[in-house]
Motif scaffolding. Structure first.
Motif, mmCIF file in Angstrom:
data_model
loop_
_atom_site.group_PDB
_atom_site.id
_atom_site.type_symbol
_atom_site.label_atom_id
_atom_site.label_comp_id
_atom_site.label_asym_id
_atom_site.label_seq_id
_atom_site.Cartn_x
_atom_site.Cartn_y
_atom_site.Cartn_z
ATOM 1 N N UNK A 54 0.819 -1.205 0.000
ATOM 2 C CA UNK A 54 0.000 0.000 0.000
ATOM 3 C C UNK A 54 0.861 1.267 0.000
ATOM 4 N N UNK A 55 0.308 2.361 -0.525
ATOM 5 C CA UNK A 55 1.025 3.633 -0.475
ATOM 6 C C UNK A 55 1.418 3.982 0.956
ATOM 7 N N UNK A 56 2.654 4.430 1.140
ATOM 8 C CA UNK A 56 3.160 4.775 2.469
ATOM 9 C C UNK A 56 3.842 3.624 3.169
ATOM 10 N N UNK A 57 3.591 2.381 2.703
ATOM 11 C CA UNK A 57 4.253 1.230 3.313
ATOM 12 C C UNK A 57 5.655 1.063 2.741
ATOM 13 N N UNK A 58 6.491 0.394 3.492
ATOM 14 C CA UNK A 58 7.834 0.101 3.022
ATOM 15 C C UNK A 58 7.763 -0.711 1.733
ATOM 16 N N UNK A 59 8.534 -0.289 0.743
ATOM 17 C CA UNK A 59 8.563 -1.009 -0.522
ATOM 18 C C UNK A 59 7.625 -0.473 -1.567
ATOM 19 N N UNK A 60 6.776 0.503 -1.209
ATOM 20 C CA UNK A 60 5.888 1.104 -2.211
ATOM 21 C C UNK A 60 6.643 2.190 -2.974
ATOM 22 N N UNK A 61 6.802 2.003 -4.271
ATOM 23 C CA UNK A 61 7.539 2.931 -5.125
ATOM 24 C C UNK A 61 6.558 3.561 -6.111
ATOM 25 N N UNK A 62 6.124 4.806 -5.863
ATOM 26 C CA UNK A 62 5.110 5.411 -6.738
ATOM 27 C C UNK A 62 5.510 5.432 -8.211
ATOM 28 N N UNK A 63 6.787 5.667 -8.500
ATOM 29 C CA UNK A 63 7.219 5.700 -9.899
ATOM 30 C C UNK A 63 7.069 4.338 -10.555
ATOM 31 N N UNK A 64 7.430 3.283 -9.822
ATOM 32 C CA UNK A 64 7.301 1.931 -10.367
ATOM 33 C C UNK A 64 5.830 1.563 -10.534
ATOM 34 N N UNK A 65 5.001 1.970 -9.573
ATOM 35 C CA UNK A 65 3.566 1.706 -9.672
ATOM 36 C C UNK A 65 2.990 2.426 -10.882
ATOM 37 N N UNK A 66 3.393 3.678 -11.088
ATOM 38 C CA UNK A 66 2.893 4.443 -12.226
ATOM 39 C C UNK A 66 3.274 3.780 -13.541
ATOM 40 N N UNK A 67 4.496 3.287 -13.629
ATOM 41 C CA UNK A 67 4.940 2.602 -14.842
ATOM 42 C C UNK A 67 4.120 1.350 -15.101
ATOM 43 N N UNK A 68 3.895 0.584 -14.058
ATOM 44 C CA UNK A 68 3.094 -0.639 -14.178
ATOM 45 C C UNK A 68 1.667 -0.319 -14.608
ATOM 46 N N UNK A 69 1.104 0.724 -14.016
ATOM 47 C CA UNK A 69 -0.283 1.068 -14.313
ATOM 48 C C UNK A 69 -0.420 1.649 -15.723
ATOM 49 N N UNK A 70 0.624 2.273 -16.229
ATOM 50 C CA UNK A 70 0.600 2.749 -17.611
ATOM 51 C C UNK A 70 0.490 1.547 -18.565
#
Length: 277
Positions: A54-70
């Protein structure tokens, strides 16, 4: 008459929103030869990461999530046969009250006029006959949905265009049915507290206030597959738990409220393009 194709523009906040609220109409109108333009305002970086982190948890990388979601968005686009995808690529603001609301560069912090100017440029380029977005509360109060509504309505004011304009909504009768189905799938789900129940009761509109009921039953399989393409967010997409057949039975009608019209088409209507063809 003109050789320019009829055009639908849907303005959404995040990757996966296009499938949830408008997957049926996007697929239906694409099949009818109408140009479908999807504008996605944020990068979805506040979504779940790999393994459901989840966002804010250890290991959450917003940039990597954004790339995956794209990548997931591109897959959903292919399923729905969307002809044109435009990304404003603002940072996902997260749910209302999250610290990410205040982050520099987040969509929620972007001046409305700035976002509207970019969207107005796209409207002038594509000249949509129909524009679809959220109501002023973003349907359920998400800051990015609210901001998408604001920039869409401001962009329309900036242009000389007069498309039919719709806000997505849900009949209150269907909202009640969804609540029953959720309890069916989660027998141990506690009853919401009174404040939460009152807030839920305000989502959507009374059935008789909905102006537009579009039957997309024939395209519910595509809608299901488009939602499934957003696999990283599967934990949050309750509808996928129904299975495709039941999903089609329950999600075959997409509903809207018409807020701008120059055609004089009577309401209630069953076609976003009523009066245009």
């Amino acid at each position: 008459m003109t050789d320019r194709p009829l055009t639908l523009m849907a303005v959404h906040a995040h990757p996966d929103d296009e499938a949830t609220g408008t997957g049926g109409v996007l697929a239906r109108y694409a099949a009818e030869g109408i140009r479908t333009v999807l504008v996605t305002c944020t990068d979805g970086g506040c979504g779940d990461g790999p393994g459901g982190v989840k966002p804010g948890d250890s290991g959450h990388d917003p940039a990597a999530v954004a790339s995956m979601r794209r990548q997931e968005l591109e897959a959903s686009r292919d399923v729905l046969k969307i002809s044109d995808l435009e990304l404003l690529d603002y940072a996902d603001s997260g749910m209302m009250g999250w610290p990410s609301n205040d982050a520099p560069g987040s969509f929620w912090q972007t001046p409305v006029r700035e976002g509207a100017a970019r969207l107005a440029e796209l409207m002038r380029r594509y000249r949509p006959d129909v524009v679809v977005t959220y109501d002023e509360n973003g349907f359920y109060g998400h800051p990015d949905h609210i901001q998408a509504h604001r920039i869409t309505m401001a962009a329309l004011e900036m242009t000389a265009l007069t498309p039919k304009v719709y806000w997505t909504t849900m009949p209150r009768s269907m909202m009640q049915r969804f609540g029953e189905i959720m309890r069916e799938f989660h027998e141990d789900m506690p009853e919401p507290d009174p404040a939460e129940a009152a807030a839920m009761a305000e989502i959507g509109l009374p059935d008789d206030e909905i102006t537009t009921w579009v039957d997309t039953t024939a395209f519910s399989g595509q809608k299901f597959d488009a939602l499934a393409a957003h696999a990283s967010q599967g934990e949050n997409i309750f509808f996928l738990k129904m299975g495709k057949e039941r999903f089609g039975e329950l999600m075959g009608m997409e509903t809207f409220v018409r807020v701008q019209d120059a055609t004089g088409a009577a309401v209630p209507e069953n076609d976003l393009f009523a009066g245009l063809r």
